[in-house]
Structures are given as C-alpha cells and as structure tokens.
Design an enzyme around this catalytic site. Structure first.
Site, PDB file in Angstrom:
ATOM      1  N   LEU A 141       0.829  -1.208   0.000  1.00 58.51           N
ATOM      2  CA  LEU A 141       0.000   0.000   0.000  1.00 58.51           C
ATOM      3  C   LEU A 141       0.861   1.255   0.000  1.00 58.51           C
ATOM      4  O   LEU A 141       0.443   2.302  -0.504  1.00 58.51           O
ATOM      5  CB  LEU A 141      -0.910   0.014   1.238  1.00 58.51           C
ATOM      6  N   GLY A 142       2.043   1.172   0.576  1.00 61.77           N
ATOM      7  CA  GLY A 142       2.914   2.339   0.630  1.00 61.77           C
ATOM      8  C   GLY A 142       4.247   1.996   1.257  1.00 61.77           C
ATOM      9  O   GLY A 142       4.376   1.022   1.995  1.00 61.77           O
ATOM     10  N   GLY A 144       7.856   4.019   3.044  1.00 69.44           N
ATOM     11  CA  GLY A 144       8.395   5.284   3.529  1.00 69.44           C
ATOM     12  C   GLY A 144       9.405   5.059   4.622  1.00 69.44           C
ATOM     13  O   GLY A 144       9.942   3.957   4.799  1.00 69.44           O
ATOM     14  N   GLN A 146       9.007   4.840   7.731  1.00 71.50           N
ATOM     15  CA  GLN A 146       8.580   3.929   8.791  1.00 71.50           C
ATOM     16  C   GLN A 146       8.567   2.475   8.341  1.00 71.50           C
ATOM     17  O   GLN A 146       8.278   1.593   9.127  1.00 71.50           O
ATOM     18  CB  GLN A 146       7.171   4.316   9.268  1.00 71.50           C
ATOM     19  N   GLY A 147       8.874   2.200   7.056  1.00 75.49           N
ATOM     20  CA  GLY A 147       8.859   0.831   6.560  1.00 75.49           C
ATOM     21  C   GLY A 147       7.850   0.662   5.436  1.00 75.49           C
ATOM     22  O   GLY A 147       7.514   1.613   4.727  1.00 75.49           O
ATOM     23  N   LYS A 163       1.937  -3.153   8.797  1.00 79.24           N
ATOM     24  CA  LYS A 163       3.144  -2.329   8.665  1.00 79.24           C
ATOM     25  C   LYS A 163       4.364  -3.127   9.101  1.00 79.24           C
ATOM     26  O   LYS A 163       4.399  -3.680  10.195  1.00 79.24           O
ATOM     27  CB  LYS A 163       3.011  -1.056   9.497  1.00 79.24           C
ATOM     28  N   ASP A 260       4.802  13.690  16.105  1.00 83.82           N
ATOM     29  CA  ASP A 260       4.983  13.716  14.652  1.00 83.82           C
ATOM     30  C   ASP A 260       3.649  13.990  13.955  1.00 83.82           C
ATOM     31  O   ASP A 260       3.240  13.277  13.043  1.00 83.82           O
ATOM     32  CB  ASP A 260       5.581  12.397  14.164  1.00 83.82           C
TER      33      ASP A 260
END
Length: 460
Positions: A141-142, A144, A146-147, A163, A260
C-alpha cells in the site's frame, strides 16, 4: 462293470529303482499324485539337468531396484530428520525474535490490566504470510521512512493494513514496540485502531484497521487532490484532529505527546473522518512531569523550533505541529515548499507575514473561500498563527484550540440551521432571552465553548 483300484506310489520314500525319485537331495523331494517334484528352499532354484538346487542369480535390474529402494529409504529418513530439526530451529528462532522484540514485556503489559485497550492480538508469522500472500509486491500500500505497509486479508475475510519495519533498522523496531505500548493506552474513535502485532519475525509487524481513502496529505497535495475538500470538510477534520490531540494530552490514562503530527499521518476513511495514525515517535508523559528531555525527532516543516533548540518535549510541541496542519488545510499548500520565495519557503513564515500585512485571504485556497465563510476562515487563520508562536508558553493548549474550533463549527451549523428554519430559530431566541432574564443562562459563546470542552474531555 469292472473297477480298478489305483494306488499312488510315493517316489520320495520308495526303495524301488523303478519308482525312485531323482532329486539330488532327497530332502527336497515332494510327493504328488502320479509323481513327484523337487522343491528348493527360498533363494535357490532347481537345476533340471542335475535335479539339484542352486543359489539364484540376481540380475542387474534386481540389484538396481534394491539399491534405489534403499537409497530412497535413507533419503526419506534424512529428510524427516532435517524437517524436524528445521521446525525446531524455526520455533527457537521465532521465540528468539519474540523475546528480542519485547514480546515478554508486551504480553505482561497487555495482560496486566494497565491498558485501556486490551483487545490487541498477537498474530503468528504464518498467519501474516498467508494474509499478505507471502508479502507479494501487489499487496504493498505504501513505503516510507517507517517501513512498508501491506494490504492483508485475514481468515475471516476482513481487510487490514500490515506495517513492516525496515530490516536491519533497530530504531524502527524500538518505534514499533513503542507504538504498540502507546496505542494500548488509547481508545478513541479518531485514532487509527491497532488490532495487534506479530513479534515472531526478524522485524515486528503491526496490524491496523484498514482505512481506504488515503491520507490528508494525499487529499491536499497528492493522488486525491483532484477530489477537493470543501471548507465544511476541512473545518470538521480540523476539529477532529484537535479533539484527538486534546484527548491524548488531557484525557488519556497516561498523557501522550504524538511528536509527529503532520498531514501524512492523518488518515481519512470513506466518510472523510480523520484518523490520527503513526504513534512510533510518541511519548507517554509521567503524571508528575510536564516535559521530557529527548533526542529531537519529527518532520521538517512541522517540527517545533523550541523543541528543536532545547530537546525539551511537551504538549506545546504538538500544538505547533497542529498549527502547521491547520495552515495546510487553509491554504492547500505544503508545509515546506522551495518554489515559494526565499522568505516564505516555510508555510509558517508565509502565513505569519500574510497575517501581519493584513492580506490573509491571499494565502487561502481559492477552492474553499466564499463570501459567507470569510470571517470563519480568518478566525481559523488566527488560531493557526497562535499555535505556531515561537515560544511554547505563548501558544494555547490543545484543549483550548479544540474548544475554539468546535465553537466555530457549532456556530456555523447553528447559522445554517437558522437559515433553513427561521421560525423555529426565532422561537428559540425568544426562549434564550427569557432564560437570560431569569439569570440561568450564560452568553452564547461561553455556552458553546463549555459544551465543546466537556465533549473533548469525555473522549467523544
């Protein structure tokens, strides 16, 4: 009629030379009616020329067959042993990763009654492989800092977001465990729900509810930007984010600083309801402390300059970041944009100068501004600037920000309702006047503000 009596002669025992057997070994002779035969023991055959038993000759095919069967038997035995050893080693490795990833402490914390969200489930490695189809590329799905986030399908056909931290990044592992512990303290409808985690893998996995409409960043600047958010949407989203942060700071079982806050960490569901996500950098604040000294962490453009300079983290750091998000909602522009003039690459500077020079409407997204909402927008812009003041002590608390935004939204809804039903509104205004004369009513704004504050403290 004549009958003949036939008597069988046993050649094996007969002493007559006429009826005697010719087996070389008498012990092999076997009698039968009308004759005899020589029977060899197993492994031997009868040589009819000499009527003697000889050892059987095994051909190459027989030898090859026997060898093959023996080899396969050994191979099967070795394979079974290796499979058992592999299973044992995998079990030991999974246990090692579980302990290494803080599984023991996590289970203790989750089962110790210290959390407000005790429904977090521990998933197995095998279950996660099945859910992601072996972490297939098509399920991503994505990706970045953060993994990687995968789309997963559980056995009950429910869709989740999984995730996975980057391999070899120990800081990511620490953030993942921190996120589980933080989210276990939260039970709020505008916080993305953590369903569970998997700690049996080399890097831990977090399993969340699946939010299918992207991030607020996507809607303002990215793949969903063509589906423009109306001012009503933006104001409601701002109220939801502010209320969530106020809840984290003031009403959670242990105060939590997100650390964040940014549009990329605000998910939107199919109803465009805001869901605050990504608590990997968050910190729990002990009840006897108002701030913590930490290594500076956050995202450029959203990072509180006072926290950046001192390393002292408190709730006003989230207030600053939220102010930047509010400016993005108002302007439709990114927090950092190097295409803007030198003095205004940072959205905060861009906004502050516009407010100071009384040209705030020049920086507002033209898609949302109308004659009817100019005053509301100007008021929200004022709140955004107050949130991003350089000194933390000059910024409002998140609870106050949420109350002001909620008050604006309630007032807006009230005016919209009064335009549709003027007779009912006139009747209600009459009631308010009578109540005020009786001394039992406060001013309209204070009343709205008080209701909004109670609403936030209750965690919605």
């Amino acid at each position: 009629m004549l009958y003949f009596l036939v008597t069988d002669i046993d050649e094996c025992t007969s002493k007559s030379t006429i009826h005697k057997h010719n087996c070389s070994d008498p012990s092999t002779c076997r009698n039968k009616v009308g004759g005899f035969y020589c029977k060899c023991r197993s492994g031997y055959r009868l040589d009819t020329t000499k009527m003697s038993c000889k050892r059987k000759d095994f051909g190459w095919a027989t030898i090859l067959l026997g060898t093959t069967i023996g080899f396969l038997s050994i191979l099967l035995a070795v394979s079974c042993v290796r499979q058992k050893m592999k299973h044992r080693n995998n079990s030991q490795l999974r246990q090692k990763f579980f302990v290494q990833n803080g599984g023991g402490l996590l289970v203790q914390r989750l089962s110790g009654g210290e959390t407000s969200n005790s429904n977090i489930k521990i998933f197995t490695e095998e279950g996660m492989k099945t859910a992601t189809n072996g972490y297939d590329q098509s399920r991503i799905l994505g990706q970045g800092g953060q993994g990687t986030v995968y789309k997963g399908i559980l056995p009950d056909n429910s869709i989740v977001a999984i995730k996975k931290a980057r391999l070899g990044d120990n800081s990511q592992v620490e953030q993942f465990i921190n996120e589980v512990l933080v989210l276990s303290q939260i039970n709020h409808r505008n916080v993305v729900k953590l369903l569970g985690c998997c700690l049996e893998t080399e890097v831990p996995l977090l399993i969340y509810e699946f939010i299918n409409s992207g991030t607020l960043f996507d809607h303002l600047h990215g793949s969903f930007s063509s589906l423009s958010l109306t001012w009503e949407h933006r104001l409601r989203i701002a109220v939801e984010i502010a209320g969530t942060l106020a809840y984290l700071h003031s009403s959670a079982s242990i105060p939590i600083i997100h650390r964040d806050v940014k549009t990329a960490n605000i998910l939107l569901d199919e109803n465009l309801t805001a869901k605050v996500a990504d608590f990997g950098a968050s910190r729990l604040i002990p009840m006897d402390k108002e701030q913590l000294t930490t290594m500076v962490q956050g995202t450029l453009g959203y990072l509180d300059p006072e926290y950046y300079n001192t390393g002292l983290l408190n709730e006003k750091s989230d207030v600053y970041s939220f102010g930047v998000v509010l400016m993005e909602l108002l302007s439709g522009q990114k927090a950092l944009c190097f295409e803007r003039p030198q003095y205004s690459k940072h959205l905060v500077s861009y906004f502050a100068s516009a407010i100071k020079e009384n040209r705030v409407y020049e920086v507002i997204d033209e898609k949302v501004m109308t004659e009817d909402n100019k005053m509301e927008i100007k008021e929200v812009a004022r709140i955004a600037v107050e949130c991003t003041r350089l000194m933390g002590e000059e910024r409002p608390k998140m609870k106050e920000v949420a109350a002001e935004l909620e008050g604006l939204r309630v007032t807006k809804d009230k005016h919209h309702w009064s335009d549709q039903y003027p007779e009912e509104t006139e009747h209600l205004v009459g009631v308010e006047i009578i109540s005020a004369q009786g001394g039992s009513s406060t001013t309209d704004y204070d009343s709205i503000k008080n209701v909004a504050t109670l609403h936030i403290e209750a965690g919605r």
